[in-house]
Scaffold this active site. Structure first.
Site, PDB file in Angstrom:
ATOM      1  N   TYR A  61     -11.169   4.453 -11.233  1.00 45.59           N
ATOM      2  CA  TYR A  61     -11.165   5.149  -9.943  1.00 45.59           C
ATOM      3  C   TYR A  61     -10.454   6.489  -9.984  1.00 45.59           C
ATOM      4  O   TYR A  61      -9.747   6.867  -9.036  1.00 45.59           O
ATOM      5  CB  TYR A  61     -10.628   4.286  -8.796  1.00 45.59           C
ATOM      6  CG  TYR A  61      -9.516   3.322  -9.090  1.00 45.59           C
ATOM      7  CD1 TYR A  61      -9.761   1.950  -9.028  1.00 45.59           C
ATOM      8  CD2 TYR A  61      -8.238   3.746  -9.399  1.00 45.59           C
ATOM      9  CE1 TYR A  61      -8.751   1.039  -9.261  1.00 45.59           C
ATOM     10  CE2 TYR A  61      -7.221   2.849  -9.632  1.00 45.59           C
ATOM     11  CZ  TYR A  61      -7.486   1.484  -9.563  1.00 45.59           C
ATOM     12  OH  TYR A  61      -6.475   0.574  -9.800  1.00 45.59           O
TER      13      TYR A  61
ATOM     14  N   GLU B 202       4.737  -6.515   1.287  1.00 49.41           N
ATOM     15  CA  GLU B 202       4.434  -6.909  -0.087  1.00 49.41           C
ATOM     16  C   GLU B 202       4.223  -5.686  -0.989  1.00 49.41           C
ATOM     17  O   GLU B 202       3.105  -5.382  -1.401  1.00 49.41           O
ATOM     18  CB  GLU B 202       3.194  -7.799  -0.106  1.00 49.41           C
ATOM     19  CG  GLU B 202       3.369  -9.094   0.662  1.00 49.41           C
ATOM     20  CD  GLU B 202       2.100  -9.936   0.742  1.00 49.41           C
ATOM     21  OE1 GLU B 202       2.217 -11.133   1.005  1.00 49.41           O
ATOM     22  OE2 GLU B 202       0.998  -9.387   0.537  1.00 49.41           O
ATOM     23  N   PRO B 203       5.288  -4.973  -1.325  1.00 49.34           N
ATOM     24  CA  PRO B 203       5.146  -3.837  -2.236  1.00 49.34           C
ATOM     25  C   PRO B 203       4.892  -4.304  -3.668  1.00 49.34           C
ATOM     26  O   PRO B 203       5.596  -5.184  -4.172  1.00 49.34           O
ATOM     27  CB  PRO B 203       6.496  -3.123  -2.120  1.00 49.34           C
ATOM     28  CG  PRO B 203       7.456  -4.223  -1.770  1.00 49.34           C
ATOM     29  CD  PRO B 203       6.679  -5.172  -0.894  1.00 49.34           C
ATOM     30  N   GLY B 204       3.901  -3.732  -4.305  1.00 46.00           N
ATOM     31  CA  GLY B 204       3.635  -4.018  -5.710  1.00 46.00           C
ATOM     32  C   GLY B 204       3.816  -2.776  -6.533  1.00 46.00           C
ATOM     33  O   GLY B 204       4.805  -2.602  -7.251  1.00 46.00           O
ATOM     34  N   ARG B 205       2.873  -1.840  -6.381  1.00 49.26           N
ATOM     35  CA  ARG B 205       2.947  -0.558  -7.083  1.00 49.26           C
ATOM     36  C   ARG B 205       4.285   0.135  -6.828  1.00 49.26           C
ATOM     37  O   ARG B 205       4.914   0.664  -7.745  1.00 49.26           O
ATOM     38  CB  ARG B 205       1.795   0.337  -6.610  1.00 49.26           C
ATOM     39  CG  ARG B 205       1.698   1.686  -7.314  1.00 49.26           C
ATOM     40  CD  ARG B 205       0.757   2.628  -6.569  1.00 49.26           C
ATOM     41  NE  ARG B 205      -0.507   2.018  -6.236  1.00 49.26           N
ATOM     42  CZ  ARG B 205      -1.583   2.027  -7.012  1.00 49.26           C
ATOM     43  NH1 ARG B 205      -1.557   2.645  -8.173  1.00 49.26           N
ATOM     44  NH2 ARG B 205      -2.696   1.437  -6.616  1.00 49.26           N
TER      45      ARG B 205
ATOM     46  N   GLY C  45       0.787  -1.225   0.000  1.00 50.82           N
ATOM     47  CA  GLY C  45       0.000   0.000   0.000  1.00 50.82           C
ATOM     48  C   GLY C  45       0.818   1.273   0.000  1.00 50.82           C
ATOM     49  O   GLY C  45       0.266   2.370   0.062  1.00 50.82           O
TER      50      GLY C  45
ATOM     51  N   CYS D 100     -14.880   3.631 -27.471  1.00 50.21           N
ATOM     52  CA  CYS D 100     -16.259   4.126 -27.590  1.00 50.21           C
ATOM     53  C   CYS D 100     -16.934   4.277 -26.236  1.00 50.21           C
ATOM     54  O   CYS D 100     -17.953   3.619 -25.943  1.00 50.21           O
ATOM     55  CB  CYS D 100     -17.056   3.206 -28.504  1.00 50.21           C
ATOM     56  SG  CYS D 100     -16.499   3.282 -30.213  1.00 50.21           S
ATOM     57  N   GLU D 101     -16.357   5.102 -25.403  1.00 48.40           N
ATOM     58  CA  GLU D 101     -16.925   5.456 -24.105  1.00 48.40           C
ATOM     59  C   GLU D 101     -16.576   6.918 -23.835  1.00 48.40           C
ATOM     60  O   GLU D 101     -15.414   7.315 -24.007  1.00 48.40           O
ATOM     61  CB  GLU D 101     -16.348   4.599 -22.970  1.00 48.40           C
ATOM     62  CG  GLU D 101     -16.625   3.124 -23.072  1.00 48.40           C
ATOM     63  CD  GLU D 101     -18.070   2.767 -22.749  1.00 48.40           C
ATOM     64  OE1 GLU D 101     -18.751   3.583 -22.088  1.00 48.40           O
ATOM     65  OE2 GLU D 101     -18.503   1.678 -23.161  1.00 48.40           O
TER      66      GLU D 101
ATOM     67  N   ARG E  34      -7.408   2.715 -15.349  1.00 45.07           N
ATOM     68  CA  ARG E  34      -7.362   3.303 -14.013  1.00 45.07           C
ATOM     69  C   ARG E  34      -8.055   4.660 -13.911  1.00 45.07           C
ATOM     70  O   ARG E  34      -8.807   4.894 -12.950  1.00 45.07           O
ATOM     71  CB  ARG E  34      -5.917   3.405 -13.522  1.00 45.07           C
ATOM     72  CG  ARG E  34      -5.239   2.045 -13.347  1.00 45.07           C
ATOM     73  CD  ARG E  34      -3.831   2.171 -12.781  1.00 45.07           C
ATOM     74  NE  ARG E  34      -3.869   2.722 -11.445  1.00 45.07           N
ATOM     75  CZ  ARG E  34      -3.475   3.949 -11.129  1.00 45.07           C
ATOM     76  NH1 ARG E  34      -3.026   4.784 -12.069  1.00 45.07           N
ATOM     77  NH2 ARG E  34      -3.545   4.369  -9.881  1.00 45.07           N
TER      78      ARG E  34
END
Length: 447
Positions: free
Chosen positions: A349, A305-308, A263, A376-377, A345
């Site tokens: 959010y 547990e770092p990901g980002r 996080g 097409c959004e 992303r």
């Protein structure tokens, strides 16, 4: 001439903004260089959209976590959260840096195995693992299976009994902490699909202690992502340590391992700088030591547990600008050849990015644009109202901090072919994931 990032480009290379991969520069032509290579030339050679990872940057992020956490607390296990972006190349890099790995699906586990990742260093997470995935975890002897609920606990115990093995497990718990981040990336509050509430967790510990084929080693929690404040980490840790003391007191259960998840925030925008990894580490380790002493607990093995924070800033996305649509008095759209199918992303959010023009990093940014994708959004917007030099068709737009969650969450919306991914290092580039083709899409379409 002054760049949009406020860096003067007057003879010789200058450093790119801080949230580009380490060592990125701006050359005399105003071009962005990553890993010693011209980003504009990479776009020409490999096409766009293109994701470019800098291997040296990933390695330095890994080493920073080891310095800051293991340097303060030697009994630390650091695992890369594979959901951020997992492929064979990245798996090999983090393994060579001494990291473990956490996975959340059979697919991620198979990618790790295909890369030769040691399975005893893999933690298998997930709130609704299938029978096949649990059997796979037992067969491959993963390091820890992180059990999320009673249903999984009973199934796993029966599977292990049939195999005649004893599996090491952890319980995912919910500390009930608000991490003050976006609701859709908050995972440790009570109203979450993940993990046991503390009272249920106490019941689960009692049950696990009676399971002959499972060994409960400790607890895991993860309170959310992109957390800029340190205090929520400390609140979650304190709550969990008090729960560990309760389990020792009430059930005689001694916690051997505590997994504090990830996080850790990364910088996406010039004006939003998070704490340094060392600040997180100092606060977490100091509280762990003091609270264990206060509560009479033996110091556990600590996992993070770092990901980002491992890969986000290690990559950029490159796009080619096409149509420019100026609506007088309303908005000016600059349309690119990617969008929500390769990076959902912002639509999902409201993530914010700070784009640049890779071919004109030195030009003054005095125009306002909204970067629109090609899908097409109406919500297919990569960045709203950002400052750039005057944008022209054919410009190469670069989106920094694109190494986490963009590629893993990509889709084939509008029959889009997912982009190529390139790894660069010391002036060399190699494709680590080729661009999809229409033939790839049709291969599973049986008519």
């Amino acid at each position: 001439m002054t760049a949009s990032c406020g860096i003067a480009i007057m003879g010789g290379m200058k450093n790119a903004p801080l949230f580009f991969p380490l060592g990125s520069t701006i050359d005399d032509n105003g071009h962005l260089r990553i890993g010693g290579l011209d980003a504009v030339e990479l776009a020409k050679e490999y096409g766009t959209p293109l994701y470019v990872f800098d291997e040296n940057d990933i390695r330095e992020r890994c080493r920073e976590f080891k310095r800051e956490f293991a340097g303060r607390y030697p009994a630390t296990h650091i695992a890369f959260a594979g959901k951020a972006c997992l492929n064979k190349a990245i798996a090999k890099v983090v393994a060579s840096e001494g990291f473990g790995l956490d996975v959340v699906s059979g697919g991620e586990l198979e990618i790790a195995r295909s890369a030769g990742f040691p399975t005893n260093q893999i933690y298998f997470h997930g709130n609704n693992k299938s029978d096949a995935e649990l059997e796979m975890a037992l067969e491959y002897k993963v390091g820890r299976i992180v059990v999320d609920n009673f249903y999984e606990l009973s199934r796993l115990d029966a599977m292990a009994a049939r195999r005649g093995v004893k599996a090491d497990i952890m319980f995912r718990i919910k500390p009930g902490i608000d991490p003050h981040t976006h609701a859709k990336i908050t995972t440790g509050n009570i109203d979450s699909k993940f993990g046991f509430g503390l009272d249920d967790a106490a019941d689960a510990v009692a049950r696990a202690m009676k399971c002959g084929n499972l060994k409960l080693t400790g607890f895991h929690y993860h309170i959310g992502s992109q957390i800029f404040e340190i205090q929520p980490f400390l609140d979650a840790l304190k709550t969990t340590l008090e729960f560990m003391a309760r389990m020792k007191r009430e059930l005689g259960f001694i916690t051997e391992e505590l997994d504090a998840g990830g996080g850790y925030a990364v910088q996406y925008l010039s004006g939003a700088q998070p704490p340094a990894i060392g600040e997180y580490a100092e606060a977490i380790v100091s509280l762990l030591r003091s609270e264990c002493h206060r509560l009479g607990l033996a110091l556990p093995k600590l996992s993070v547990e770092p990901g980002r924070a491992t890969v986000a800033r290690s990559a950029v996305a490159l796009y080619t600008v096409g149509a420019i649509k100026d609506i007088p008095g309303v908005r000016c759209y600059a349309c690119v050849d990617g969008g929500m199918a390769d990076n959902i992303r912002p639509a999902l959010y409201c993530s914010q990015y700070e784009p640049y023009l890779a071919n004109r990093m030195a030009d003054y940014a005095d125009q306002t644009y909204t970067i629109a994708g090609r899908f097409c959004e109406s919500g297919d917007i990569l960045a709203n109202d950002v400052k750039l030099p005057e944008v022209k068709p054919g410009d190469i737009l670069v989106m920094p901090v694109s190494g986490a969650y963009s590629i893993p969450m990509s889709s084939n919306y509008n029959a889009f072919c997912r982009p190529a991914v390139v790894m660069v290092k010391d002036g060399q580039a190699r494709i680590i994931k080729r661009r999809e083709t229409v033939e790839d899409l049709l291969r599973t379409d049986l008519g």
